[in-house]
Enzyme design. Structure first.
Site, PDB file in Angstrom:
ATOM      1  N   GLU A 237       1.054  -1.134  -0.006  1.00 55.45           N
ATOM      2  CA  GLU A 237      -0.029   0.052  -0.081  1.00 55.45           C
ATOM      3  C   GLU A 237       0.825   1.268  -0.060  1.00 55.45           C
ATOM      4  O   GLU A 237       1.840   1.072   0.538  1.00 55.45           O
ATOM      5  CB  GLU A 237      -0.746  -0.282   1.249  1.00 55.45           C
ATOM      6  CG  GLU A 237      -1.864   1.027   1.543  1.00 55.45           C
ATOM      7  CD  GLU A 237      -2.626   0.951   2.702  1.00 55.45           C
ATOM      8  OE1 GLU A 237      -2.143   0.001   3.808  1.00 55.45           O
ATOM      9  OE2 GLU A 237      -3.653   1.855   3.197  1.00 55.45           O
TER      10      GLU A 237
ATOM     11  N   LYS B 251      -9.688   2.153  -1.759  1.00 53.11           N
ATOM     12  CA  LYS B 251     -10.028   1.676  -0.724  1.00 53.11           C
ATOM     13  C   LYS B 251     -11.276   1.995   0.059  1.00 53.11           C
ATOM     14  O   LYS B 251     -11.499   3.491  -0.059  1.00 53.11           O
ATOM     15  CB  LYS B 251      -8.762   1.965   0.353  1.00 53.11           C
ATOM     16  CG  LYS B 251      -9.043   1.232   1.584  1.00 53.11           C
ATOM     17  CD  LYS B 251      -7.256   1.794   2.520  1.00 53.11           C
ATOM     18  CE  LYS B 251      -7.380   0.966   3.889  1.00 53.11           C
ATOM     19  NZ  LYS B 251      -6.044   1.309   4.248  1.00 53.11           N
TER      20      LYS B 251
ATOM     21  N   CYS C 285      -5.516  -3.305   2.307  1.00 54.75           N
ATOM     22  CA  CYS C 285      -5.324  -3.456   3.895  1.00 54.75           C
ATOM     23  C   CYS C 285      -6.485  -3.594   4.789  1.00 54.75           C
ATOM     24  O   CYS C 285      -6.891  -4.678   4.676  1.00 54.75           O
ATOM     25  CB  CYS C 285      -4.649  -2.058   4.240  1.00 54.75           C
ATOM     26  SG  CYS C 285      -3.695  -2.169   5.963  1.00 54.75           S
TER      27      CYS C 285
END
Lengths: 272, 272
Positions: A43, A114, A147
């Site tokens: 990331e 995300k 994540c």
């Protein structure tokens, strides 16, 4: 038929765009030389994570047709690669996104923003609201998330139901500590996501120390049975993990003649 | 304030109702003497698992007001216990169910019929179609499910969203083997279910050997951070695991000032 999947764990330096990009490209090149055809990077791999404020992040972000994706496209074309990289992206409307980009030899094939933001990320990034893309690549069907997304089993399920054989997850897992002798629960979450959905899950974590934050360095490639094909040494070091994955086998959700991860679901009884 | 939770791992003998019941009651008595106030027993704890056919299961099953629940009610009244036991139950309509029953000093407070059936269980048992009950007991809010149910993250999520602080899971985990040095993925699934929902998860597995089937004996009590408070020695032995659990702490889903396991969900983006 198997494909070699690599997860690259390294230590980006906050704000050192050129150096981070150079180290990323070198690591991808090395992974390709070792036989990898799918390479997963962490990331926010070019910028680092602990921005002082949104202005710093904005100054470091790039658009999806920026230099990092262009350079990865060149590498992908040269080595027949699929690369998944986490980037601070400036979207077409000028908003900052914490994104995963899937790049092949033709350029960026999918961008995922995300959806589940962590910590102070909402001060910097606009959350996405689209599901994880699943891309039919030359090497298999690849799903993307970033994540903290992985900690929502609904999200992995969605990618798996949409056909992902391999879920690629750039992460920056901050290290909260753990009991002696225990594997990090973040790594276990990736394993169980794989088992629950009979998919491969490839997580590229980072290491290093940035404005007082340390990361786990818990990278892993888990197979459809939930066991790691390869898992990082938890020594805070940069390392590339490589595993041969029979991605097509993840299309079969059967556990035996009697049970099947998908057919045994009872979705009319589930509520979201 | 904490409550001591026990999971009792033992080896039922197929068809030996009286002996199995006697050993169960003795183990509950011992757990109570050691301070336990919540005691979890395995799936199909009085009958064994590997029935030759439905007729054998039917001959061994009992109704919810049968001798096992009556005896557990007496023990629960005497020691101020909540007991969760897995039983082959004959339901009021005469169907066989693979059930978990929550018993306190007043009798059975909830019956749950396994929804996700394993292996040849559909030849014997009728699947339930009701969600996991969550019971406000004297010792905390307890959710119930059985074995394979736990492998559907939708199901644990549902119990947690309905307020369970502790999810009790009678299981019979058949042993498929695992790579050297790895904790069984079944146990990891319980840990990650706990972490994902910030609940306690207490799994009572069985051991022994029955018509060629062996079980993992992977009992565990996992805390809301996903790490085991106590986990079985993987040596195939009968054992009772005991852990002090601050069940009320599981009402708080916050990970930090910034994140929360429930508030961070984006249910309008999830599909079942």
């Amino acid at each position: 038929m198997t494909v070699a999947v690599a997860v690259v764990q390294l230590a980006p330096v906050l704000g050192d765009l050129a150096g981070n990009r150079r180290r990323l490209l070198a690591a991808v090149d090395e992974a390709a030389a070792a036989g990898a055809r799918v390479v997963v990077l962490p990331e926010l791999a070019t910028t680092g994570y602990c921005f002082t404020d949104a202005a710093q992040a904005r100054a470091l972000a790039e658009p999806v047709d920026g230099p990092t994706v262009r350079a990865l496209t060149d590498l992908a074309a040269r080595h027949d690669l699929v690369v998944v990289v986490g980037l601070a992206l400036l979207d077409p409307e000028g908003r900052l996104r914490n994104s995963a980009v899937l790049v092949d030899g033709d350029g960026p094939a999918a961008v995922y923003d995300k959806v589940h933001l962590w910590g102070r990320e909402p001060d910097v990034f606009t959350a996405g609201d689209a599901p994880p893309p699943v891309v039919a690549t030359r090497h298999g069907r690849v799903g993307l998330m970033v994540c903290y997304d992985l900690e929502f089993p609904e999200w992995v399920r969605r990618a798996a139901l949409d056909g992902a054989e391999l879920v690629c997850v750039p992460v920056n897992w901050p290290d909260p500590g753990r009991p002696d002798g225990e594997r990090p629960v973040e790594t276990l979450t990736a394993q169980v996501a794989a088992a629950t959905n009979r998919v491969y899950v490839a997580v590229a974590d980072r290491v290093g120390d940035e404005r007082g934050t340390r990361w786990i360095g818990g990278s892993v490639i888990a197979g459809p049975d939930g066991y790691p094909l390869v898992v990082s040494r938890l020594d805070g070091s940069s390392q590339t993990l490589l595993a041969d994955c029979d991605l097509a086998s993840a299309r079969d959700k059967a556990l035996s003649r009697h049970n099947d991860r998908f057919a045994d679901r009872r979705p009319h009884l589930y509520s979201s």
